[in-house]
Design a protein around this motif. Structure first.
Motif, PDB file in Angstrom:
ATOM      1  N   GLY A 103     -49.462  48.962  45.698  1.00 30.61           N
ATOM      2  CA  GLY A 103     -48.872  50.295  45.811  1.00 30.61           C
ATOM      3  C   GLY A 103     -49.362  51.023  47.050  1.00 30.61           C
ATOM      4  N   ILE A 104     -49.265  52.339  47.006  1.00 30.05           N
ATOM      5  CA  ILE A 104     -49.664  53.150  48.165  1.00 30.05           C
ATOM      6  C   ILE A 104     -50.703  54.205  47.798  1.00 30.05           C
ATOM      7  N   GLU A 105     -50.972  54.390  46.522  1.00 27.19           N
ATOM      8  CA  GLU A 105     -51.850  55.474  46.102  1.00 27.19           C
ATOM      9  C   GLU A 105     -53.274  55.247  46.603  1.00 27.19           C
ATOM     10  N   GLY A 106     -53.829  56.259  47.263  1.00 24.81           N
ATOM     11  CA  GLY A 106     -55.193  56.182  47.749  1.00 24.81           C
ATOM     12  C   GLY A 106     -55.353  55.540  49.101  1.00 24.81           C
ATOM     13  N   GLY A 107     -54.239  55.109  49.715  1.00 28.63           N
ATOM     14  CA  GLY A 107     -54.325  54.435  51.008  1.00 28.63           C
ATOM     15  C   GLY A 107     -54.295  52.924  50.836  1.00 28.63           C
ATOM     16  N   PRO A 108     -54.093  52.187  51.925  1.00 28.05           N
ATOM     17  CA  PRO A 108     -53.900  50.734  51.824  1.00 28.05           C
ATOM     18  C   PRO A 108     -55.104  49.991  51.273  1.00 28.05           C
ATOM     19  N   GLU A 109     -56.314  50.368  51.686  1.00 28.89           N
ATOM     20  CA  GLU A 109     -57.501  49.662  51.197  1.00 28.89           C
ATOM     21  C   GLU A 109     -57.682  49.863  49.699  1.00 28.89           C
ATOM     22  N   ALA A 110     -57.589  51.102  49.255  1.00 32.04           N
ATOM     23  CA  ALA A 110     -57.784  51.407  47.836  1.00 32.04           C
ATOM     24  C   ALA A 110     -56.678  50.792  46.989  1.00 32.04           C
ATOM     25  N   ALA A 111     -55.443  50.856  47.466  1.00 31.08           N
ATOM     26  CA  ALA A 111     -54.320  50.300  46.702  1.00 31.08           C
ATOM     27  C   ALA A 111     -54.451  48.786  46.542  1.00 31.08           C
ATOM     28  N   ALA A 112     -54.841  48.113  47.621  1.00 31.40           N
ATOM     29  CA  ALA A 112     -55.029  46.655  47.542  1.00 31.40           C
ATOM     30  C   ALA A 112     -56.162  46.314  46.588  1.00 31.40           C
ATOM     31  N   ARG A 113     -57.245  47.073  46.642  1.00 29.20           N
ATOM     32  CA  ARG A 113     -58.383  46.829  45.751  1.00 29.20           C
ATOM     33  C   ARG A 113     -57.986  47.036  44.288  1.00 29.20           C
ATOM     34  N   THR A 114     -57.231  48.092  44.014  1.00 30.04           N
ATOM     35  CA  THR A 114     -56.788  48.357  42.645  1.00 30.04           C
ATOM     36  C   THR A 114     -55.927  47.209  42.124  1.00 30.04           C
ATOM     37  N   ALA A 115     -54.988  46.762  42.942  1.00 31.09           N
ATOM     38  CA  ALA A 115     -54.110  45.657  42.532  1.00 31.09           C
ATOM     39  C   ALA A 115     -54.904  44.375  42.319  1.00 31.09           C
ATOM     40  N   ARG A 116     -55.873  44.126  43.201  1.00 33.39           N
ATOM     41  CA  ARG A 116     -56.679  42.897  43.117  1.00 33.39           C
ATOM     42  C   ARG A 116     -57.514  42.868  41.838  1.00 33.39           C
ATOM     43  N   TYR A 117     -58.212  43.958  41.565  1.00 32.00           N
ATOM     44  CA  TYR A 117     -59.069  43.968  40.376  1.00 32.00           C
ATOM     45  C   TYR A 117     -58.242  43.859  39.096  1.00 32.00           C
ATOM     46  N   ALA A 118     -57.091  44.516  39.063  1.00 32.68           N
ATOM     47  CA  ALA A 118     -56.231  44.421  37.878  1.00 32.68           C
ATOM     48  C   ALA A 118     -55.757  42.983  37.668  1.00 32.68           C
ATOM     49  N   ALA A 119     -55.400  42.303  38.751  1.00 30.23           N
ATOM     50  CA  ALA A 119     -54.930  40.922  38.648  1.00 30.23           C
ATOM     51  C   ALA A 119     -56.053  39.994  38.195  1.00 30.23           C
ATOM     52  N   LEU A 120     -57.241  40.164  38.752  1.00 28.19           N
ATOM     53  CA  LEU A 120     -58.373  39.325  38.360  1.00 28.19           C
ATOM     54  C   LEU A 120     -58.727  39.539  36.891  1.00 28.19           C
ATOM     55  N   ASP A 121     -58.711  40.776  36.454  1.00 28.08           N
ATOM     56  CA  ASP A 121     -59.044  41.084  35.063  1.00 28.08           C
ATOM     57  C   ASP A 121     -58.035  40.448  34.111  1.00 28.08           C
ATOM     58  N   ALA A 122     -56.755  40.492  34.490  1.00 29.72           N
ATOM     59  CA  ALA A 122     -55.717  39.931  33.627  1.00 29.72           C
ATOM     60  C   ALA A 122     -55.783  38.405  33.554  1.00 29.72           C
ATOM     61  N   ALA A 123     -56.290  37.772  34.611  1.00 26.69           N
ATOM     62  CA  ALA A 123     -56.252  36.301  34.691  1.00 26.69           C
ATOM     63  C   ALA A 123     -57.547  35.629  34.264  1.00 26.69           C
ATOM     64  N   ARG A 124     -58.600  36.360  34.002  1.00 28.13           N
ATOM     65  CA  ARG A 124     -59.902  35.741  33.814  1.00 28.13           C
ATOM     66  C   ARG A 124     -60.094  35.074  32.455  1.00 28.13           C
ATOM     67  N   GLY A 125     -59.220  35.370  31.496  1.00 24.29           N
ATOM     68  CA  GLY A 125     -59.295  34.708  30.200  1.00 24.29           C
ATOM     69  C   GLY A 125     -60.610  34.906  29.473  1.00 24.29           C
ATOM     70  N   GLY A 126     -61.209  36.066  29.622  1.00 23.99           N
ATOM     71  CA  GLY A 126     -62.449  36.368  28.916  1.00 23.99           C
ATOM     72  C   GLY A 126     -63.703  35.937  29.652  1.00 23.99           C
ATOM     73  N   ALA A 127     -63.571  35.227  30.751  1.00 24.79           N
ATOM     74  CA  ALA A 127     -64.741  34.771  31.504  1.00 24.79           C
ATOM     75  C   ALA A 127     -65.189  35.836  32.493  1.00 24.79           C
ATOM     76  N   PRO A 128     -66.486  35.873  32.841  1.00 24.13           N
ATOM     77  CA  PRO A 128     -66.930  36.756  33.922  1.00 24.13           C
ATOM     78  C   PRO A 128     -66.283  36.334  35.240  1.00 24.13           C
ATOM     79  N   VAL A 129     -66.113  37.303  36.128  1.00 23.42           N
ATOM     80  CA  VAL A 129     -65.560  37.023  37.460  1.00 23.42           C
ATOM     81  C   VAL A 129     -66.650  37.287  38.492  1.00 23.42           C
ATOM     82  N   LEU A 130     -66.988  36.246  39.236  1.00 23.88           N
ATOM     83  CA  LEU A 130     -67.966  36.389  40.306  1.00 23.88           C
ATOM     84  C   LEU A 130     -67.262  36.833  41.579  1.00 23.88           C
TER      85      LEU A 130
END
Length: 318
Positions: free
Chosen positions: A89-116
């Motif tokens: 998205g665009i909220e918060g600027g490009p760096e913040a938006a990319a970080r938000t999208a990245r963390y959400a994707a990692l959280d959804a895909a981790r299957g209960g495991a910790p993410v390093l």
């Protein structure tokens, strides 16, 4: 173990993390850069590790970069490698938006495991400088945590130069993200201009010193947060937060009680400026109006007011 190996400090860091935070398996957030490639190699040698590669789609050829990173992950011993495409998205600027999208994707895909995550000591130093420049208070200056479930950062005591040397020893070629040299990004200018200048002026050792400062502040924050949680549990009511009982607390402790209460009633992304404004409703009360604080809902804001000896929160449309 070959003590002359460039991998030695990384192995020690990840093994120490594994002892302190046991898990049967891990995921690793892999970008294809030197930091995350080196972490992936070391993690996969210790226990079953799945690589999660987020394709932000922000650069031409990003899908090819992600596919190459997935192939490298399998070569390094990962049990799985998954490419996840996201819409930024665009909220918060490009760096913040990319970080938000990245963390959400990692959280959804981790299957209960910790993410390093492969943040290094150099990343920590940059984070502390960013917080210092923004005046965002001790919580921001405390930087990133080694363990912030489900996120693990075992390389926070490892230098970026160590991960680059490890990749050379492994014979893997890291991806060079052009964003990491683009001066339009604040963090890039900190990395390429500000920190080198500080190292020159202060005769070296700046990045480790900033990381030590962050560690000390995290310890202080943890202790104060624990005390604040006890006060909040004793004070909070269904109707709001009583001013009586808050007024006599030291300012640092009082603001933490207020922060905990605000988070419990739905506030998010609280800034130091917002917390101090709410704190003034207690410590500098002269009949002033309400204070707006951040809400996770884009079209709603929360207003904190003082009435009849209580701090209360109400939602308002933006």
């Amino acid at each position: 173990m070959d003590r002359s190996s460039a991998l030695t400090p990384l192995r020690a860091a990840v093994a120490g993390f594994a002892r302190r935070h046991p898990a049967d398996r891990w995921c690793v957030g892999l970008s294809g850069g030197a930091d995350s490639l080196a972490l992936t190699a070391v993690a996969a040698a210790l226990k079953p590790t799945a690589a999660l590669i987020v394709d932000h789609g922000l650069q031409t050829g990003s899908a090819d970069v992600a596919a190459a990173a997935a192939a490298q992950a399998r070569q390094l011993g990962c049990v799985d490698a998954q490419v996840i495409s996201v819409d930024v998205g665009i909220e918060g600027g490009p760096e913040a938006a990319a970080r938000t999208a990245r963390y959400a994707a990692l959280d959804a895909a981790r299957g209960g495991a910790p993410v390093l995550l492969a943040h290094t000591l150099d990343d920590q130093a940059e984070t502390v400088l960013l917080g210092l420049g923004r005046g965002s208070g001790p919580r921001s200056l405390a930087g990133m945590q080694i363990w912030d479930p489900p996120w693990g950062r075992p390389l926070l005591a490892v230098r970026r130069a160590d991960t680059e040397a490890a990749c050379a020893e492994l014979g893997v070629t890291p991806w060079q993200d052009p964003h990491n040299t683009d001066p339009r990004y604040t963090r890039v200018r900190l990395r390429t201009e500000v920190l080198p200048l500080l190292e020159e002026v202060l005769a070296g050792g700046v990045a480790p010193a900033l990381a030590r400062t962050a560690a000390a502040l995290r310890e202080d924050n943890d202790a104060l947060d624990a005390l604040a949680a006890g006060h909040l549990a004793a004070l909070c009511t269904d109707n709001g937060l009583p001013v009586a009982g808050l007024e006599d607390l030291p300012a640092a402790l009082r603001r933490r009680v207020i922060r905990g209460w605000l988070l419990s009633v739905g506030a998010s992304l609280l800034t130091d400026v917002q917390l101090r404004a709410v704190d003034a409703l207690v410590a500098d009360w002269h009949g002033q109006g309400g204070v707006a604080v951040s809400s996770p809902l884009r079209y709603q804001r929360l207003i904190v007011t003082r009435r009849a000896g209580l701090l209360t929160v109400a939602s308002r449309p933006v």
